[in-house]
Design an enzyme around this catalytic site. Structure first.
Site, PDB file in Angstrom:
ATOM      1  N   SER A  79       0.833  -1.188   0.000  1.00 38.41           N
ATOM      2  CA  SER A  79       0.000   0.000   0.000  1.00 38.41           C
ATOM      3  C   SER A  79       0.883   1.261   0.000  1.00 38.41           C
ATOM      4  CB  SER A  79      -0.946  -0.038   1.199  1.00 38.41           C
ATOM      5  OG  SER A  79      -1.895   0.991   1.140  1.00 38.41           O
ATOM      6  N   ASP A  86      -4.831  -3.856  -2.893  1.00 35.75           N
ATOM      7  CA  ASP A  86      -4.006  -3.484  -1.734  1.00 35.75           C
ATOM      8  C   ASP A  86      -3.278  -4.682  -1.116  1.00 35.75           C
ATOM      9  OD1 ASP A  86      -2.992  -2.561   0.687  1.00 35.75           O
ATOM     10  OD2 ASP A  86      -4.676  -1.224   1.027  1.00 35.75           O
TER      11      ASP A  86
END
Length: 493
Positions: free
Chosen positions: A178, A320
């Site tokens: 991320s 993510d």
């Protein structure tokens, strides 16, 4: 005494640079009597007698010029926790540093290794030296920096990386998911000269202002808080269009980006120059930052054998990386021989279950047990309700994601954590002003400073070994080229 302590604590809190913080920390140790503790070998925290004996032996062998004996003695065991000297408690006692005996021992090992690698040890063939240093490097292991999922808390990671880079302590292996992936890619795709410019306060301020204007309206409750065009422009501006292999050749850093599958029945991936050398870093970071519900899944890109850009695993999309593997410690350990992990942890979901140290005092054990118990109960709860909510796709996806997050490991050997005000999960995808972003960078730097000396000591030997092996490989290649040239010239006569 209390007044002097308050003054020094204020100096530590107000320090603007690491040098100022270090000076205040050393004054604190001097005034509190911890300098005496550092200068005395004795402690129940490690086997000080064994370390002293080994130190004296290494010094004696080097003074005598007994090169084979020195190599044999080093061969017996080079590792970071020799006689318990790597125990975290030894680095928590004083504000700065640890036992002088440990510092001397680490410095002596580094000096002895450099001496053996030099031309002063002509009685040991280069090939034998190279084999020894390869074995020593394998036994000692390596360090890696792990940057957690962070959303817009990524600026804290940037401060941590900046502090390590300024002290020349940035590990050669960096993993991120991320927001952590974005920071690791920023560092791993720019030369040292570029980073010297990037890390200047003026440059950071200008670039942060650009990012803040694009992310100002970002909100965790908005599905399309930032347009795809604005997001693409941000990634293009920060990350050059390089493959993982091209980035490694440019910087010498092994960058790892964690991504999770958007579909069921697929496993997460750790993208890097070893496992996926031709994958483009920019798309990998875009995928790792694609928070479910806020950003669409991403198709990865790669270069083919002709150097042309094309889709990578075209039928699959990725999201993510922190969802399934925020801290891919086992994978990084297996790929690079890493056994020492420095973690910058800003994941608000993980922070309630994370502590800075592994100290085993009574209160520390109790807190650790309570955190683990709470997490296990939450994990059990998500598993119990997974079947009842199975008919609702959105709710089922949320429960499965929560279960995956709770089941992960989020800590390493050194854990650098943000101040309490950044622990709120609601701030994960909140827009940040330029002032807030700059404050987070400073928070990252300050949070890193108390660990700088520990990191310097615990990574010193691996840095020395890496440098020696790099130089020796070049020498062996050049010697091989000279030999082939001489053979060719002899044959042509």
């Amino acid at each position: 005494m209390s007044r002097r302590k308050d003054v020094i604590d204020q100096e530590l809190d107000n320090a603007e640079t690491y040098e100022q913080w270090k000076a205040a920390a050393m004054r604190s140790d001097q005034k509190s009597g911890l300098d005496y503790w550092k200068n005395v070998d004795r402690s129940g925290l490690y086997d000080f007698k064994s370390i002293r004996q080994r130190l004296d032996r290494l010094r004696d062998l080097r003074a005598k010029g007994d090169n084979h004996g020195l190599m044999f003695s080093l061969n017996e065991g080079i590792h970071g926790n020799m006689a318990g000297m790597g125990r975290s408690s030894l680095y928590k006692k004083a504000r700065f540093g640890t036992k002088s005996l440990i510092v001397e021992y680490i410095e002596e090992i580094g000096s002895a290794l450099l001496y053996l690698a030099s031309d002063r040890t002509e009685d040991i063939p280069l090939e034998e030296k190279f084999e020894f240093f390869q074995r020593a490097s394998h036994c000692f292991g390596r360090s890696a920096l792990m940057l957690s999922g962070s959303g817009t808390l990524l600026y804290f990671h940037l401060g941590v990386v900046k502090a390590l880079w300024e002290q020349q302590l940035l590990p050669p292996i960096i993993s991120g998911s991320s927001g952590g992936a974005l920071v690791s890619a920023l560092v791993g795709t720019h030369s040292r000269a570029d980073l010297a410019k990037i890390f200047t306060p003026e440059y950071i301020s200008i670039e942060v202002a650009k990012d803040a204007s694009k992310l100002a309206n970002l909100n965790i409750f908005k599905r399309a808080a930032i347009s795809p065009e604005a997001a693409a422009e941000l990634y293009e501006r920060l990350i050059p269009d390089l493959t993982f292999q091209e980035a490694f050749h440019l910087t010498g850093l092994q960058i790892n980006v964690s991504v999770a599958p958007a579909e069921k029945h697929q496993s997460s991936r750790l993208l890097n120059a070893i496992a996926s050398p031709n994958v483009m870093i920019r798309e990998a970071v875009m995928a790792s930052c694609a928070f479910p519900g806020a950003f669409p899944p991403v198709t990865l890109a790669a270069k083919n054998q002709r150097g042309e850009r094309q889709a990578y695993l075209a039928s699959q999309k990725w999201i993510d990386g922190s969802v399934s593997d925020d801290m891919p410690i086992k994978r990084v350990a297996r790929l690079y021989g890493v056994n020492h992990f420095i973690v910058s942890q800003t994941n608000p979901i993980a922070l309630p279950f994370v502590s800075e140290s592994k100290d085993q005092n009574s209160w520390g054990i109790m807190k650790h047990a309570m955190r683990n118990t709470t997490r296990e109960w939450l994990l059990a709860g998500t598993k119990l309700i997974s079947k009842p909510v199975g008919l609702n796709p959105s709710l089922s996806k949320l429960v499965n994601m929560t279960s995956s997050v709770l089941a992960q490991t989020y800590t390493g050997d050194i854990n650098i954590l943000p101040p309490r005000r950044l622990h709120n999960p609601m701030g994960l995808l909140s827009g940040r002003t330029t002032e807030e972003a700059m404050d987070m960078i400073r928070d990252g730097e300050r949070a890193c400073w108390p660990y700088i000396e520990t990191i310097r000591l615990q990574t010193n030997v691996s840095h020395v070994l890496d440098r020696i092996l790099r130089d020796m490989e070049i020498r062996l290649i050049n010697d091989s080229k000279r030999s082939r040239t001489e053979v060719a010239m002899e044959a042509s006569r």
